[in-house]
Design an enzyme around this catalytic site. Sequence first.
Site, PDB file in Angstrom:
ATOM      1  N   SER A 128       0.846  -1.185   0.000  1.00  0.00           N
ATOM      2  CA  SER A 128       0.000   0.000   0.000  1.00  0.00           C
ATOM      3  C   SER A 128       0.885   1.239   0.000  1.00  0.00           C
ATOM      4  CB  SER A 128      -0.904   0.016   1.241  1.00  0.00           C
ATOM      5  OG  SER A 128      -1.775   1.134   1.229  1.00  0.00           O
ATOM      6  N   LYS A 180      -4.102  -7.745   2.834  1.00  0.00           N
ATOM      7  CA  LYS A 180      -4.198  -6.624   1.894  1.00  0.00           C
ATOM      8  C   LYS A 180      -5.587  -6.547   1.279  1.00  0.00           C
ATOM      9  CE  LYS A 180      -2.600  -3.224  -0.691  1.00  0.00           C
ATOM     10  NZ  LYS A 180      -3.416  -3.126  -1.887  1.00  0.00           N
ATOM     11  N   HIS A 183      -7.650  -4.881   3.835  1.00  0.00           N
ATOM     12  CA  HIS A 183      -7.206  -3.478   3.844  1.00  0.00           C
ATOM     13  C   HIS A 183      -7.911  -2.696   2.751  1.00  0.00           C
ATOM     14  CE1 HIS A 183      -4.571  -0.392   2.042  1.00  0.00           C
ATOM     15  NE2 HIS A 183      -4.072  -0.163   3.245  1.00  0.00           N
ATOM     16  N   ASN A 184      -7.958  -3.250   1.543  1.00  0.00           N
ATOM     17  CA  ASN A 184      -8.582  -2.531   0.438  1.00  0.00           C
ATOM     18  C   ASN A 184     -10.098  -2.476   0.579  1.00  0.00           C
ATOM     19  OD1 ASN A 184      -5.969  -2.409  -0.514  1.00  0.00           O
ATOM     20  ND2 ASN A 184      -6.549  -2.812  -2.623  1.00  0.00           N
ATOM     21  N   GLU A 187     -10.665   0.338   2.794  1.00  0.00           N
ATOM     22  CA  GLU A 187     -10.440   1.549   1.999  1.00  0.00           C
ATOM     23  C   GLU A 187     -11.694   1.913   1.202  1.00  0.00           C
ATOM     24  OE1 GLU A 187      -7.963   2.017  -1.987  1.00  0.00           O
ATOM     25  OE2 GLU A 187      -6.661   1.689  -0.263  1.00  0.00           O
TER      26      GLU A 187
END
Length: 310
Positions: A128, A180, A183-184, A187
């Site tokens: 990231s 990840k 995480h996205n 986001e």
Amino acid sequence: MPAQPRPSVLFIGLGKMGANMARRVARAGIGVVAYDVAAEARAALATEPGIVAADSLADAVDRLAAPRVAWLMLPAGAPTEATLAELHARLAPGDVIVDGANADYRDSQRHAADAAARGLLAVDAGVSGGVWGLANGYGLMLGGTAAALAPVLPLVRALAPAPDRGWVHCGPPGAGHFVKMVHNGIEYGLMQAYAEGFALMRDKREFGLDLAAIAASWRDGSVVRSWLLDLAADMLHADAGLQGVAPVVADSGEGRWTVREALELGTPVPVIGAALMSRFASQGRDDFAAQFLAQLRHAFGGHFVPPRAP
């Protein structure tokens, strides 16, 4: 003059992320070989100190000292699969393959097993930081065995915001890309909340709210301050009306994978799911549904249906 040591790391895929990651590693004093199928991408790094741009993947591997680390920054799917197949044929036992692009964690688990069968090591690295990573460092979420991670740690420490922070060994193969993925998904939800809140303030015309000033004020002391808010404040300061920006938001796949995993685990993620659906809607995928609803309202209540613009 003593000969320079041969580099041991190869970056494959020199797009916006890959090229800047190669630059950051080279600027930390680690020799880099860089390769991309596009000649212009290779040329952009050819004069960068500490980086050797190779003309082919075979040439790139031959320039490396063992144990070799090949760090991929390629789109998931066919480009990654084809490159992995060639690397499997060219690398030697003990070499490490790092997949640093967005990828389905299940593919990463399969890739790690394939590598192990050939005596190779594999690390999946969620990365990231976007285009700001060259200056600020990258957040890194790593999956793989401790043995696989050990040769990669100097690169990780060079890429991260600081050697001792901004990166985490999440767990076994696949764990880095799984984290990840989540995480996205988070986001997606954060961006959607900011977008909806600022849209609501814009639509309250009677107050004449200065969105740029509000965003700037929230950057200090507010519980909703964040790097995304920093970017939003700068964006609104430059163009509060966002003139000329098409209302279409792409989805790269990570949000879909996050929602899929939530469905399979039975874990409720209503915010992330709604944010993903909003992206689909922005791509025109709700046009038929909206037409259907408008016509159905007309059918039962005689409500006016405006003609579609040419």
